[in-house]
Design an enzyme around this catalytic site. Structure first.
Site, PDB file in Angstrom:
ATOM      1  N   ASP A   1       0.923  -1.134  -0.051  1.00 29.60           N
ATOM      2  CA  ASP A   1       0.147  -0.010   0.063  1.00 29.60           C
ATOM      3  C   ASP A   1       0.911   1.350  -0.005  1.00 29.60           C
ATOM      4  OD1 ASP A   1      -2.148  -1.700  -0.014  1.00 29.60           O
ATOM      5  OD2 ASP A   1      -2.717  -1.185   2.186  1.00 29.60           O
TER       6      ASP A   1
ATOM      7  N   GLN B   1       3.981   1.610  -1.332  1.00 33.26           N
ATOM      8  CA  GLN B   1       4.441   1.743  -2.686  1.00 33.26           C
ATOM      9  C   GLN B   1       3.424   2.478  -3.368  1.00 33.26           C
ATOM     10  OE1 GLN B   1       5.800  -2.193  -2.813  1.00 33.26           O
ATOM     11  NE2 GLN B   1       7.956  -1.454  -3.288  1.00 33.26           N
ATOM     12  N   TYR B   2       2.177   1.897  -3.470  1.00 32.94           N
ATOM     13  CA  TYR B   2       1.222   2.298  -4.389  1.00 32.94           C
ATOM     14  C   TYR B   2       0.769   3.849  -4.034  1.00 32.94           C
ATOM     15  CZ  TYR B   2      -3.529   2.746  -6.165  1.00 32.94           C
ATOM     16  OH  TYR B   2      -4.593   3.356  -7.213  1.00 32.94           O
ATOM     17  N   ASP B   3       0.731   4.241  -2.690  1.00 33.70           N
ATOM     18  CA  ASP B   3       0.433   5.432  -2.251  1.00 33.70           C
ATOM     19  C   ASP B   3       1.527   6.509  -2.855  1.00 33.70           C
ATOM     20  OD1 ASP B   3      -1.790   4.736  -1.055  1.00 33.70           O
ATOM     21  OD2 ASP B   3      -1.014   4.882   0.746  1.00 33.70           O
TER      22      ASP B   3
ATOM     23  N   GLU C   1     -23.491 -18.552 -14.767  1.00 36.30           N
ATOM     24  CA  GLU C   1     -22.749 -17.504 -14.098  1.00 36.30           C
ATOM     25  C   GLU C   1     -23.453 -17.311 -12.983  1.00 36.30           C
ATOM     26  OE1 GLU C   1     -22.415 -14.217 -16.745  1.00 36.30           O
ATOM     27  OE2 GLU C   1     -22.221 -15.425 -18.607  1.00 36.30           O
TER      28      GLU C   1
ATOM     29  N   LYS D   1     -25.421 -15.303 -10.376  1.00 38.49           N
ATOM     30  CA  LYS D   1     -26.226 -14.035 -10.347  1.00 38.49           C
ATOM     31  C   LYS D   1     -25.970 -13.168  -8.989  1.00 38.49           C
ATOM     32  CE  LYS D   1     -31.018 -12.731 -10.891  1.00 38.49           C
ATOM     33  NZ  LYS D   1     -31.240 -11.749  -9.873  1.00 38.49           N
TER      34      LYS D   1
ATOM     35  N   ASP E   1     -26.169 -10.247  -6.356  1.00 36.79           N
ATOM     36  CA  ASP E   1     -27.332  -9.482  -5.975  1.00 36.79           C
ATOM     37  C   ASP E   1     -26.926  -8.106  -5.866  1.00 36.79           C
ATOM     38  OD1 ASP E   1     -29.975  -9.067  -5.441  1.00 36.79           O
ATOM     39  OD2 ASP E   1     -29.762  -9.851  -3.235  1.00 36.79           O
TER      40      ASP E   1
ATOM     41  N   ARG F   1     -30.040   0.577 -15.002  1.00 40.76           N
ATOM     42  CA  ARG F   1     -31.194  -0.185 -15.756  1.00 40.76           C
ATOM     43  C   ARG F   1     -32.395   0.824 -15.528  1.00 40.76           C
ATOM     44  NH1 ARG F   1     -34.990  -3.619 -14.723  1.00 40.76           N
ATOM     45  NH2 ARG F   1     -35.642  -5.093 -16.538  1.00 40.76           N
TER      46      ARG F   1
ATOM     47  N   GLU G   1     -23.006  -5.662 -12.809  1.00 41.82           N
ATOM     48  CA  GLU G   1     -23.497  -5.261 -11.629  1.00 41.82           C
ATOM     49  C   GLU G   1     -22.702  -4.757 -10.715  1.00 41.82           C
ATOM     50  OE1 GLU G   1     -27.353  -6.887 -10.272  1.00 41.82           O
ATOM     51  OE2 GLU G   1     -26.438  -6.890 -12.118  1.00 41.82           O
TER      52      GLU G   1
ATOM     53  N   TYR H   1     -20.615  -8.600 -17.229  1.00 42.77           N
ATOM     54  CA  TYR H   1     -21.044 -10.154 -17.847  1.00 42.77           C
ATOM     55  C   TYR H   1     -21.598 -10.141 -19.024  1.00 42.77           C
ATOM     56  CZ  TYR H   1     -25.230  -8.478 -15.510  1.00 42.77           C
ATOM     57  OH  TYR H   1     -26.256  -7.617 -15.341  1.00 42.77           O
TER      58      TYR H   1
ATOM     59  N   LYS I   1     -27.250 -18.937 -19.834  1.00 45.86           N
ATOM     60  CA  LYS I   1     -27.159 -18.251 -21.055  1.00 45.86           C
ATOM     61  C   LYS I   1     -27.004 -19.269 -22.189  1.00 45.86           C
ATOM     62  CE  LYS I   1     -25.567 -14.084 -18.978  1.00 45.86           C
ATOM     63  NZ  LYS I   1     -24.405 -13.010 -19.028  1.00 45.86           N
TER      64      LYS I   1
ATOM     65  N   LYS J   1     -33.350 -19.285  -9.480  1.00 34.60           N
ATOM     66  CA  LYS J   1     -33.242 -18.781  -8.161  1.00 34.60           C
ATOM     67  C   LYS J   1     -33.058 -19.429  -7.002  1.00 34.60           C
ATOM     68  CE  LYS J   1     -33.872 -14.535  -7.829  1.00 34.60           C
ATOM     69  NZ  LYS J   1     -34.950 -13.645  -7.768  1.00 34.60           N
TER      70      LYS J   1
ATOM     71  N   CYS K   1     -30.347   4.942  30.933  1.00 34.68           N
ATOM     72  CA  CYS K   1     -29.307   4.367  30.599  1.00 34.68           C
ATOM     73  C   CYS K   1     -29.098   2.958  31.705  1.00 34.68           C
ATOM     74  CB  CYS K   1     -27.651   5.082  30.300  1.00 34.68           C
ATOM     75  SG  CYS K   1     -26.593   3.918  30.120  1.00 34.68           S
TER      76      CYS K   1
ATOM     77  N   CYS L   1     -25.324   3.265  33.243  1.00 36.81           N
ATOM     78  CA  CYS L   1     -24.739   4.570  34.046  1.00 36.81           C
ATOM     79  C   CYS L   1     -25.944   5.318  34.919  1.00 36.81           C
ATOM     80  CB  CYS L   1     -24.130   5.533  33.494  1.00 36.81           C
ATOM     81  SG  CYS L   1     -24.883   6.655  32.183  1.00 36.81           S
TER      82      CYS L   1
ATOM     83  N   CYS M   1     -27.709   7.313  25.415  1.00 35.30           N
ATOM     84  CA  CYS M   1     -27.063   7.875  26.524  1.00 35.30           C
ATOM     85  C   CYS M   1     -25.741   8.893  26.179  1.00 35.30           C
ATOM     86  CB  CYS M   1     -26.513   6.691  27.451  1.00 35.30           C
ATOM     87  SG  CYS M   1     -25.322   7.373  28.774  1.00 35.30           S
TER      88      CYS M   1
ATOM     89  N   CYS N   1     -20.008   7.482  30.357  1.00 34.18           N
ATOM     90  CA  CYS N   1     -20.788   6.411  30.671  1.00 34.18           C
ATOM     91  C   CYS N   1     -19.779   5.209  30.494  1.00 34.18           C
ATOM     92  CB  CYS N   1     -21.741   6.195  29.777  1.00 34.18           C
ATOM     93  SG  CYS N   1     -22.797   4.566  29.795  1.00 34.18           S
TER      94      CYS N   1
END
Length: 660
Positions: free
Chosen positions: A31, A33-35, A109, A111, A113, A132, A166, A218, A282, A306, A400, A403, A418, A423
């Site tokens: 990270d 090196q990327y930064d 493939e 699906k 969500d 969509r 998606e 896809y 498909k 499904k 509460c 306390c 609270c 607390c």
């Protein structure tokens, strides 16, 4: 190599690492090196702004928020799919296919969500992204989609192509987002799909960028100059261009093999880091698809198998009332243990008392439970016909449970809180924030030290930090005499911090460091907060109704006042002593910077405003005196025009300040 070539080479390097990190989950560098690469690119683009391109990795998050989304007419309709729920349903689908294609092969493939999206690339660069919608008309969400790092801004080849995919929220990100919303007293998302949709449709792209969305692509809806024969070739081509393609697809030779795939992933879906609700099947070759055609709503050459929703029945044995780290008081249902989505569930958060009332959930109820996002056990509804009359209502606590402070519920929140900063249930988090760099900046007092201080009973409230002695600290793990002395010195030094730091450290809801600075321009002593009225607070720039109410409530809590009085007695500064610029060309003026400036960053421009005696604000109101407009200014520019606020460009702004 000239500077333009070097910058483009640097961009290609960053794009390669983005692809390996966000798409392949196989980072090539650390990270840090990327930064370093990203920082170098930002600095070069700042130096040579004329070389900035829309597909640069630095342009992932940019632009102002929108007032609304524009509608978008899809060139190729984004149709939905018919559903199958059994092997017989799949066989019926197969029989229809065989009337046109006697020996079909199928691509199975997962699906995902999430939220369906169309991505349009011109000469290999992302041009437009649209939801969509109803399949024919969606919403243009390009600025938000650009923040999703799995989606390439530039493809391998300079092609014109439209693809469908998606946008989804990983389970881990969904869990984190709901925890954050719950801690803020906000309504949580029901599932990752709703979270993804809500995040993508934020009018401010910067909010979308924080939501850790990802994507899979896809389908190819349209392409110029490339011949694609079947779905298998399409998926391979998409991967080669740099799109994220789900790796779990399978080419099946018959419908029985498809069904075996569906059953396998019906079992394995809980192991995946994202939520799936079925399998998309498909017809693999594309040519027969043309002959099969579509209905008004769905293609005849594809179907979705499904999975059944996994829900179980159990009984609420009892309800625990818990206090979270931010003071939210929430009920948790204790359940008869039940096996659900691969684990035994015996507890389920009820989130807040409004939800309990809306669903009419009671102790003793038989309830239907599921796991939201395959992660969070959740009660969907009580089975009221099984009630015996012995069920007990779940009451909102007046105090509460930890306390004993009075529980508080604001009209605009679902949470009961609270608000006692000391607390025990919220003490550790309060202390960590109190000592943090943006608050009292006590060097050496990190989470590990605070954990020990609280567990050993050395600190029972924020004021106890200033009662610590070196010999107390020396008893802690990994704390020698020198470290203890250094920490005591840092604690003493923090007593001298300006008032705005203390106001920040107190953790008042809606009040951050920037707002605390603004408040202490007008309120010079912490004692004034005890008597100030709501109306007086709202006269201060950037203080709205919610913030004013939050401040009033905080300084009306007896336990909070007691803590503040102790801090005063222990020598912590409670007055505004910091010298502020009261003269200058912008003295007393409120200035808003909007859009992209060519000669400086927005932060640098705001610093110039402060040096000239003005106040840099993030929003335009009737109290705004000046709006400085760069490129692509967005809604703040429009609001300034509506309110007749003075508007200047960057050059005029610099002239006002006397800068050449």
């Amino acid at each position: 190599m000239d500077i333009k070539e070097y910058i483009e080479k640097l961009r290609e390097e960053i794009r390669k690492h983005d692809y390996h990190y966000y798409v392949l989950d196989d980072p090539l560098i650390s990270d840090a090196q990327y930064d370093k690469l990203m920082q170098e690119l930002k600095e070069l683009e700042a130096k040579y702004p004329e070389l900035i391109t829309p597909d640069s990795p630095t342009q992932r998050v940019g632009g102002e928020g929108l007032d609304r989304f524009r509608t978008y007419q899809h060139r190729t309709p984004l149709l939905s799919l018919d559903n199958a729920f059994s092997l017989e349903d799949l066989k019926e689908f197969d029989r229809r296919i065989r009337k046109v294609e006697p020996h079909p092969s199928y691509m199975a493939e997962l699906k995902i969500d999430g939220l369906s999206i169309a991505l349009i690339y011109e000469k290999g660069v992302l041009k437009t992204a649209a939801t969509r919608g109803d399949g024919f008309t969606g919403e243009e969400v390009t600025a938000n989609v650009r923040t999703v790092r799995a989606i390439p801004l530039k493809l391998k080849d300079e092609i014109n192509v439209e693809v469908r995919g998606e946008i989804y929220m990983p389970k881990e990100a969904f869990l984190k987002l709901n925890q954050e919303k719950e801690e803020k007293g906000e309504k949580i998302f029901a599932n990752p799909r709703n979270a993804a949709a809500g995040s993508l449709r934020q009018l401010d792209p910067k909010i979308t960028a924080k939501r850790s969305l990802s994507a899979f692509v896809y389908d190819i809806l349209y392409i110029e100059g490339v011949e694609i024969r079947d779905q298998e070739q399409a998926l391979t081509f998409l991967k080669e261009q740099g799109f994220p393609v789900n790796a779990h697809y399978k080419l099946c030779r018959d419908i029985e093999e498809v069904y075996d795939y569906c059953l396998a992933y019906g079992e394995k879906r809980h192991e995946l880091p994202y939520e799936i609700d079925g399998v998309v099947i498909k017809l693999n070759p594309l040519a027969p698809r043309e002959l099969l055609g579509t209905t008004a709503k769905s293609p005849r050459w594809a179907i979705a198998f499904k999975f059944p929703a996994e829900q179980k029945e159990t009984v609420i044995k009892d309800v625990e009332i818990n206090v979270g780290r931010t003071g939210i008081i929430a009920p948790t249902a204790i359940l008869e243990p039940v096996s659900l989505a691969g684990t035994v569930v015996s507890r389920a958060s009820l989130h807040n008392f409004d939800l309990v009332r809306e669903k009419d959930i009671r102790i003793g109820d038989t309830v239907i439970v599921h796991k939201a996002g395959d992660i969070i056990p959740e009660i969907i509804f009580p089975v009221k016909e099984k009630r015996t009359g012995k069920e007990k209502e779940i009451k909102v606590p007046e105090y509460c449970p930890v306390c004993g402070s009075k529980a508080v519920k604001k009209e605009d929140e679902v949470a009961v809180r609270c608000e006692n900063i000391n607390c025990p249930a919220r003490l550790k988090e309060s202390l960590i924030f109190f000592a943090s760099r943006e608050a009292m900046d006590i060097e050496g007092m990190g989470p590990a030290v605070i954990e020990q201080l609280v567990d050993k009973g050395l600190v029972k409230g924020i004021e106890d930090i200033y009662r610590l002695r070196a010999e107390d600290l020396e008893k802690l793990e990994r704390m020698g005499k020198k470290s203890a002395a250094n920490l005591i010195r840092a604690i003493e030094e923090s007593k001298k911090r300006p008032l705005y730091r203390l106001i920040t450290a107190l953790g008042i809801k809606h009040v951050g460091a920037k707002t605390a600075r603004t408040l202490t321009r007008y309120i010079k002593n912490i004692d004034q907060f005890k008597t100030i009225t709501r109306e007086e607070l709202m006269e201060i720039p950037e203080v709205g109704e919610k913030m004013a109410d939050s401040i009033i409530d905080f300084f009306r809590q007896p336990r909070n006042i007691a803590a503040i009085e102790s801090l005063k007695e222990l020598g912590v500064n409670t007055e505004e002593k910091e010298e502020r610029e009261t003269s200058g060309i912008l003295a007393g003026k409120t200035v808003v910077i909007t859009g992209t400036l060519s000669r400086m960053s927005r932060k640098e421009a705001e610093e110039l405003v402060e040096k000239a005696g003005g106040k840099a604000s993030g929003s335009v109101s009737r109290k705004t005196d000046l709006v400085v407009v760069g490129e692509n200014p967005g809604s703040k520019y429009q609001k300034a025009r509506e309110l007749n606020v003075r508007i200047v460009d960057e050059e005029e702004f610099l002239q006002i300040l006397g800068i050449e």
